[in-house]
Design a protein around this motif. Structure first.
Motif, PDB file in Angstrom:
ATOM      1  N   VAL A   1     -24.825  26.823  38.009  1.00 33.34           N
ATOM      2  CA  VAL A   1     -25.963  27.701  38.269  1.00 33.34           C
ATOM      3  C   VAL A   1     -27.265  26.941  38.487  1.00 33.34           C
ATOM      4  O   VAL A   1     -28.277  27.537  38.848  1.00 33.34           O
ATOM      5  N   LEU A   2     -27.266  25.635  38.254  1.00 27.29           N
ATOM      6  CA  LEU A   2     -28.510  24.876  38.375  1.00 27.29           C
ATOM      7  C   LEU A   2     -28.450  23.892  39.532  1.00 27.29           C
ATOM      8  O   LEU A   2     -27.383  23.430  39.923  1.00 27.29           O
ATOM      9  N   GLU A   3     -29.655  23.592  40.041  1.00 27.42           N
ATOM     10  CA  GLU A   3     -29.772  22.557  41.069  1.00 27.42           C
ATOM     11  C   GLU A   3     -30.154  21.253  40.394  1.00 27.42           C
ATOM     12  O   GLU A   3     -30.962  21.234  39.465  1.00 27.42           O
TER      13      GLU A   3
ATOM     14  N   PRO B   1     -31.607  39.535  35.693  1.00 22.65           N
ATOM     15  CA  PRO B   1     -32.929  40.153  35.871  1.00 22.65           C
ATOM     16  C   PRO B   1     -34.075  39.316  35.304  1.00 22.65           C
ATOM     17  O   PRO B   1     -35.178  39.338  35.825  1.00 22.65           O
ATOM     18  N   PHE B   2     -33.839  38.597  34.222  1.00 20.72           N
ATOM     19  CA  PHE B   2     -34.905  37.787  33.637  1.00 20.72           C
ATOM     20  C   PHE B   2     -34.806  36.333  34.092  1.00 20.72           C
ATOM     21  O   PHE B   2     -35.510  35.469  33.607  1.00 20.72           O
ATOM     22  N   GLY B   3     -33.885  36.045  34.989  1.00 26.31           N
ATOM     23  CA  GLY B   3     -33.735  34.666  35.456  1.00 26.31           C
ATOM     24  C   GLY B   3     -32.749  33.871  34.620  1.00 26.31           C
ATOM     25  O   GLY B   3     -32.102  34.395  33.714  1.00 26.31           O
ATOM     26  N   ILE B   4     -32.661  32.593  34.931  1.00 18.36           N
ATOM     27  CA  ILE B   4     -31.734  31.674  34.261  1.00 18.36           C
ATOM     28  C   ILE B   4     -32.553  30.550  33.649  1.00 18.36           C
ATOM     29  O   ILE B   4     -33.546  30.114  34.218  1.00 18.36           O
ATOM     30  N   ALA B   5     -32.134  30.106  32.481  1.00 17.84           N
ATOM     31  CA  ALA B   5     -32.858  29.021  31.813  1.00 17.84           C
ATOM     32  C   ALA B   5     -32.576  27.696  32.504  1.00 17.84           C
ATOM     33  O   ALA B   5     -31.435  27.420  32.852  1.00 17.84           O
ATOM     34  N   PRO B   6     -33.614  26.873  32.722  1.00 20.02           N
ATOM     35  CA  PRO B   6     -33.356  25.543  33.259  1.00 20.02           C
ATOM     36  C   PRO B   6     -32.606  24.702  32.226  1.00 20.02           C
ATOM     37  O   PRO B   6     -32.514  25.083  31.059  1.00 20.02           O
ATOM     38  N   GLN B   7     -32.085  23.585  32.643  1.00 17.31           N
ATOM     39  CA  GLN B   7     -31.331  22.658  31.790  1.00 17.31           C
ATOM     40  C   GLN B   7     -29.976  23.187  31.370  1.00 17.31           C
ATOM     41  O   GLN B   7     -28.953  22.634  31.701  1.00 17.31           O
ATOM     42  N   SER B   8     -29.967  24.339  30.612  1.00 13.28           N
ATOM     43  CA  SER B   8     -28.704  24.785  30.056  1.00 13.28           C
ATOM     44  C   SER B   8     -28.019  25.849  30.909  1.00 13.28           C
ATOM     45  O   SER B   8     -26.820  26.049  30.788  1.00 13.28           O
ATOM     46  N   GLY B   9     -28.769  26.544  31.767  1.00 13.49           N
ATOM     47  CA  GLY B   9     -28.178  27.550  32.626  1.00 13.49           C
ATOM     48  C   GLY B   9     -27.840  28.865  31.941  1.00 13.49           C
ATOM     49  O   GLY B   9     -27.101  29.678  32.478  1.00 13.49           O
TER      50      GLY B   9
END
Lengths: 335, 589
Positions: free
Chosen positions: A81-83, A103-111
Motif C-alpha cells: 500500500v505504500l510507495e 476514508p481516513f487514509g493510510i498511515a505512512p511507514q506501516s500502511g
C-alpha cells in the motif's frame, strides 16, 4: 469607635419580601432530580452529552463501524500500500485523491488503515479512562470516608499516605514504572498486551485517587458534625449504616462532579503516556498515532489531525459536561 | 567492530533494523540512489605509503566561515574527547579528521571518492617484518602540539601504551592493542603498570611495536586516534584529559560540553606541510549533539541564513520526500560499512533449508518501512556478510538458482524440502516493544513469515537494548527465542574486523552461536597468509559461510542520510568511517 448610621444600616440583610401565596400543588423532588432538570435545560450540557454519547457509541461499536466502512486493524504488507522511498500511501492523501476504501487514509511507514486505528483508538482511550476513573474514585471515596469519619490515627495515616502520593511526580513515576510492570509480568508474549493495558490503568489509578480522597475527607469532616449524623450516633445507629445511609448520599454531588471532571483528565493522561511511549502498544491508541504522526505533519497533516481532533472534542465535551453537572448540582456556583 | 558508543549511535539506529527488519529487495534501479552511492566511494581498501603533505588543494576551495553540524537524537556524541577511548562513528569522524593525528590516516581520492590509507605521523605506513610480528614506524619531524611544543616519538609511544589501559579508558585498544601486542594480556597501561612495556619500544625517531601473534593490519589500526600522541605525566591523565585534550591536527578545542556541544577553532601550530590528508579551510566548527530530530530537519530544510552552513547527520525518513524535492543533491546517502543481521540460533534451527527459507520469508522492505528506515535508501538489500566497500568483496548468490529477497513461494518450497508443512515451524524472536516503530516492524515480519508458511511468536522487550536479550543467557527471553540478531560495523575495510567477531565460535556477538570447526580454522589461518591474498580470502570465507551454512539472514546494509546547506562546499561521505568527510570541506563565501 462608631460607624456612621448609613454604614450600619447597609450591613443588615434586607428584609425579605413576603412571597405572594399561591395555591400551587407542592410536589416533592429530590435534589438530584432538580439538578437533572437544570441540566436538561442547559444547551451546553445537552450538546456535550450528545458528543460524549457519540464517542461512547464509537468505542462500543468500533468493530461494527469498521466493518461497515470495510476497514480493519489487521496488518497489511507495507509495500503493498505504500510507495518507496517516500513511504507515503499509494492511494488517498496526501499525494492522491480521496480513497473510499480508506476514508481516513493510510498511515505512512506501516500502511495501517487510519479509520480503523482511530475507531479502536477511541475504544482504548475511553476504556482506560473509564476504568481508571472508576478505580480511583472507589479508592478515594473509601479512604476519604475512613479518614474523615474515623479520625485519629486512621486520619493521620491516610492523610500522610495521600500527601506522600501527591508529592511523587506523576510523569517520572509513570516513566519508571511502566516498563518495569510490562517486563516483570509480561514475559509471556500472549499476555504482554494485556499486562501493559492494565499497567497503564494501574499507574493512572495509583496517582489519581488522592484528590478524591482529600475531597471526600473534607466533606465527611463537616457532615460528621451535622445534627442528623449526631442524632443517628446518639440513638445508636451502627457506623456502617451511618456511613452508607447518612453520609454517603450527601456526597453524591461532589463525587459526580469529581468524576465528570476526572474522566477527561484521564483521557488526556492516557494519550500523553502513549505519546511518551509508555502507554499501551498492544492495541491502537490516539496517543500512539499522535506520536507517529508528528514527524509527518509537514507533508501529511491529515494523519495528525484525526487523533488530535478526536482527543480535543472528547476532552472538551467531557469537561463542559462536568462543568454543567457541577453547576446543576451546586447552585451556589451557578454562572 | 565499533562497539560502545558506536553501538549507541549506529546500532541504536540499527536496533530498529534488527528488532525490525532486514534487507530490502531494492530500488537498485533508482538512478538517484545509485549515483550517490558511487559518490560515496569504497570504504578505503586502497593504500598510498608514498603520500606526502600538504594534501592536494581542493578545486574551488575557499578559506573562512563556520560550519554547524547537528547530530539528531539518539546520537549523543562524545562524553569525553580522550583519543584513547574514541570508538564511535561520530567521535572518530570528528576527532580523527580534525583534532588528533595518528600513525596513519585516510585521505579521500578526489577523483574516485575512494578513501586511501596514507601515512600521518609516520613517514610511511609502517615497516612490518616478514610474519607481521614486528612493526616499525618512523615519526616525522615538525609535528607540534597546539602549544607549539614538538610532538616526540615518546609522546606517541605513551599514547599507544595508553591504549592498553582498559581500566581507566575504555576504548578500541581492548580489541586490538590488548589482543595483538606482545605482553598485552598482562600490561595495563602506563598509569597502572608503568611506562616500561616490551610491546612498544622507542629508539630515537622510530617506534617499534612487537606483536604476540601476526597482525598484518597494524597500518589500519594505526589510523585510530588511540594510536597517536598523549602527553605523559599528569597533563594527560584521565579523565581530565578527555575534557581539554591537546590537539595535533588542524583544529583545537575551544569549548566542550559532554554529549551536548563541541566547538573547534583553527590550530595555528598545525603545519600543512606535514599532513597528507587534512585541510584547514573552515575557521570554526560547531558540533551539536542529541538534537531534536524534527527541529534539525526543519532548520536545514528552511533555507535561511543559518541553514546555509549547517549539516544534519541523519535526516528523518518522513522528510525524505520534501528534502529531496527542495534540496536536490544536498540530500546525500552515505554508506556506513555496517550490516544488520537476523541470526537464527544455530543449535535450535538446525536445518539449512529452514535458515534459507527465513531469508526468503523475511519481508525486507515492509519491515524497514515500518521501522522508519527508507527502503533502498537508508537500508539496502544485500547477500554478502561484508558490506559494500570492504576490501576483496565480490557479490555472489548463496542459494543456487534463486536471488535472495522476499519470495514466500520459495520459502514454502524450502520448508517442504526440510519436511515441514505450512504452519509447522515456529520462529520466536525478540522485538523492541518500547517504540511504535519496533512494534509495527514486528507486525510486518510476523505477517511476512506467516505468509511464507512459518508459525510466529514475537517476544516483546522494552527494558533496554535488545542486546540484553541476545547476549545474556540469564535473560528470561534468551532461552525462548530461536532467532537473535546483531548489527555490525567495520573498523577498517577488512573482513578481519567483521567475520571473526560474528562467526568464530564463542564470540560475544556471535549471537546465533554459529560454530563450525572448519570455519574457525580457516579464519585463524588468514593472518598468516600473504597480505595481498587476505582480502580475497575473507571474501571466500564470507561466501563459504553463507553458501554452505547460511547462518544469518542479511537484513540490510546501513546507510546514513545526510543533508547540508547550500554554502557547504565539497561535501563528501567518508565511507571508511560512515561520516561526512570533514577534512576537505569548505564554506562558499
Amino acid at each position: 469607635m462608631t460607624l456612621p448610621a448609613t454604614e450600619i444600616g447597609s450591613h443588615g440583610p434586607a428584609e425579605p419580601e413576603l412571597a405572594p401565596v399561591e395555591n400551587r400543588e407542592v410536589t416533592g423532588r429530590s435534589p438530584l432530580r432538580i439538578a437533572f432538570e437544570r441540566l436538561r435545560r442547559d444547551p451546553v450540557a445537552v450538546v456535550s452529552f450528545l458528543i460524549v454519547l457519540v464517542f461512547v457509541l464509537i468505542a462500543v461499536f468500533a468493530g461494527t463501524i469498521a466493518k461497515f466502512f470495510g476497514v480493519t486493524t489487521d496488518t497489511v504488507s507495507a509495500s503493498s500500500v505504500l510507495e518507496f522511498p517516500s513511504m507515503l500511501p499509494k492511494t488517498g492523501p496526501p499525494n492522491h485523491g480521496f480513497d473510499s476504501n480508506h476514508p481516513f487514509g493510510i498511515a505512512p511507514q506501516s500502511g495501517e488503515d487510519n479509520l480503523a486505528t482511530w475507531l479502536f483508538g477511541a475504544r482504548t482511550s475511553l476504556l482506560i479512562a473509564a476504568i481508571a476513573t472508576f478505580a480511583a474514585t472507589f479508592i478515594g471515596v473509601v479512604l476519604g470516608l475512613i479518614a474523615g469519619y474515623a479520625g485519629g490515627v486512621w486520619d493521620r495515616v491516610i492523610s500522610f499516605v495521600t500527601d506522600l502520593f501527591l508529592t511523587i511526580p506523576f510523569l517520572l513515576a509513570a516513566l519508571a514504572m511502566a516498563p518495569i510492570i510490562a517486563d516483570r509480568f509480561g514475559t509471556d508474549p500472549d499476555r504482554y498486551a494485556e499486562v501493559q493495558f492494565y499497567g497503564v490503568i494501574f499507574i493512572l489509578t495509583a496517582f489519581g485517587w488522592m484528590t478524591m480522597a482529600r475531597l471526600i475527607r473534607g466533606e465527611v469532616l463537616s457532615i460528621r458534625e451535622r445534627e442528623f449524623v449526631q442524632a443517628a450516633r446518639v440513638i445508636g445507629v451502627p457506623t456502617r449504616k451511618i456511613l452508607f445511609r447518612e453520609i454517603l448520599p450527601n456526597l453524591v454531588a461532589p463525587i459526580v462532579v469529581a468524576v465528570s471532571l476526572g474522566l477527561p483528565a484521564y483521557v488526556a493522561a492516557e494519550a500523553g503516556l502513549s505519546y511518551l511511549g509508555i502507554g499501551v502498544t498492544g492495541r491502537p491508541s490516539w496517543g500512539q498515532t499522535i506520536d507517529a504522526a508528528t514527524k509527518w505533519f509537514n507533508i501529511y497533516p491529515l494523519y495528525l489531525w484525526q487523533p488530535v481532533i478526536g482527543i480535543v472534542l472528547l476532552v472538551v465535551a467531557l469537561n463542559l459536561l462536568g462543568d454543567a453537572i457541577r453547576d446543576a448540582l451546586d447552585p451556589k456556583t451557578r454562572r | 567492530m565499533r562497539r560502545s558508543k558506536a553501538m549507541a549511535a549506529v546500532v541504536g539506529v540499527g536496533m530498529f533494523a534488527l528488532a525490525a527488519c532486514g534487507g530490502g529487495g531494492g530500488d537498485d534501479d533508482d538512478p538517484g540512489v545509485q549515483d550517490t552511492f558511487k559518490e560515496g566511494g569504497a570504504a578505503g581498501s586502497g593504500k598510498d605509503p608514498e603520500a606526502q603533505g600538504p594534501a592536494p588543494e581542493i578545486e574551488g576551495a575557499q578559506e573562512g566561515g563556520t560550519i554547524t553540524m547537528l547530530h539528531p537524537d539518539p546520537d549523543a556524541g562524545p562524553d569525553s574527547l580522550d583519543p584513547t577511548s574514541g570508538w564511535s562513528v561520530t567521535d572518530n569522524g570528528i576527532l580523527q579528521n580534525l583534532v588528533f593525528r595518528s600513525l596513519t590516516t585516510y585521505r579521500m581520492d578526489q577523483e574516485t571518492g575512494e578513501m586511501v590509507l596514507v601515512p600521518d605521523l609516520a613517514t610511511d605506513l609502517g615497516q612490518p617484518n616478514e610474519d607481521f610480528t614486528e612493526w616499525k614506524f618512523e615519526i616525522k619531524d615538525g609535528i607540534k602540539w597546539e602549544t607549539g611544543d614538538p610532538v616526540t616519538a615518546d609522546d606517541i609511544a605513551f599514547g599507544i601504551k595508553r591504549s592498553m589501559d582498559t581500566k581507566d579508558l575504555e576504548g578500541p585498544g581492548a580489541q586490538y592493542s590488548k589482543e595483538f601486542f606482545l605482553g598485552g594480556d598482562k600490561y595495563e597501561g602506563p598509569y597502572v603498570s608503568g611506562e616500561d612495556f616490551e610491546g612498544v619500544q622507542v629508539d630515537g625517531n622510530t617506534i617499534t611495536i612487537k606483536m604476540a601473534k601476526p597482525f598484518p593490519e597494524m597500518d589500519y589500526w594505526g589510523a585510530f586516534m588511540a594510536m597517536g600522541p598523549v602527553p605523559s605525566g599528569p597533563a594527560g591523565s584521565p579523565p581530565q584529559y578527555g575534557l581539554k585534550p591537546l590537539a595535533t591536527g588542524p583544529y583545537k578545542v575551544e569549548s566542550f560540553r559532554p554529549n551536548s556541544e563541541l566547538v573547534l577553532v583553527r590550530n595555528d601550530q598545525w603545519d600543512p606541510a606535514t599532513d597528507a590528508a587534512r585541510h584547514q579551510y573552515v575557521d570554526k566548527w560547531v558540533m551539536k549533539f542529541d538534537q531534536d530530530p524534527a527541529a534539525s530537519d526543519e532548520l536545514v530544510m528552511s533555507g535561511n541564513e543559518e541553514s546555509k552552513t549547517t549539516i544534519v547527520t541523519q535526516l528523518q525518513g518522513s522528510n525524505y520526500q520534501t528534502a529531496t524535492q527542495d534540496m536536490g543533491d544536498r540530500v546525500m546517502v552515505g554508506s556506513q560499512a555496517c550490516t544488520s543481521f537476523w541470526y537464527p540460533k544455530y543449535d535450535k534451527i538446525k536445518e539449512l533449508e529452514v535458515r534459507q527459507a527465513l531469508a526468503f520469508a523475511y519481508p525486507y522492505e515492509d519491515a524497514w518501512s515500518a521501522a522508519g528506515e527508507i527502503p533502498g535508501v537508508t537500508r539496502t538489500m544485500g547477500t554478502n556478510i561484508l558490506p559494500p566497500g570492504m576490501a576483496g568483496r565480490e557479490e555472489y548468490q548463496p542459494v543456487e538458482g534463486e536471488e535472495i529477497g522476499r519470495n514466500p513461494e520459495k520459502a514454502k518450497e524450502l520448508l517442504e524440502a526440510a519436511g515441514y508443512g505450512p504452519g509447522d515451524y515456529e520462529i520466536a524472536w525478540a522485538y523492541d516493544a518500547s517504540t511504535p516503530e519496533g512494534k509495527a516492524a514486528m507486525e510486518q515480519i510476523k505477517l511476512g513469515l506467516e505468509e511464507a508458511g512459518f508459525k510466529t511468536k514475537p517476544y516483546p522487550y522494552s527494558a533496554g537494548s535488545l542486546y540484553d536479550v541476545w547476549t545474556d543467557p540469564d535473560n528470561p527471553i534468551y532461552k525462548k527465542i530461536n532467532v537473535a540478531g546483531v548489527a555490525w560495523c567495520s573498523d577498517w575495510p577488512s573482513g578481519a574486523t567483521f567475520i571473526p567477531a560474528l562467526f568464530q565460535s564463542d564470540q560475544l556477538y556471535n549471537t546465533g552461536g554459529f560454530s563450525e570447526a572448519s570455519i574457525d580454522e580457516r579464519i585463524k589461518a588468514v593472518t598468516s597468509m600473504p597480505l595481498e591474498d587476505q582480502p580475497g580470502e575473507w571474501n571466500a570465507i564470507d561466501q563459504e559461510i553463507m553458501t554452505n551454512y547460511f547462518p544469518v539472514v542479511n537484513t540490510g546494509y546501513l546507510n546514513n542520510l545526510f543533508a547540508y546547506g547550500e554554502n557547504i562546499g565539497n561535501f563528501t561521505n567518508d565511507s571508511a568511517q560512515g561520516y561526512p568527510n570533514l577534512r576537505d570541506m569548505y564554506v562558499v563565501q
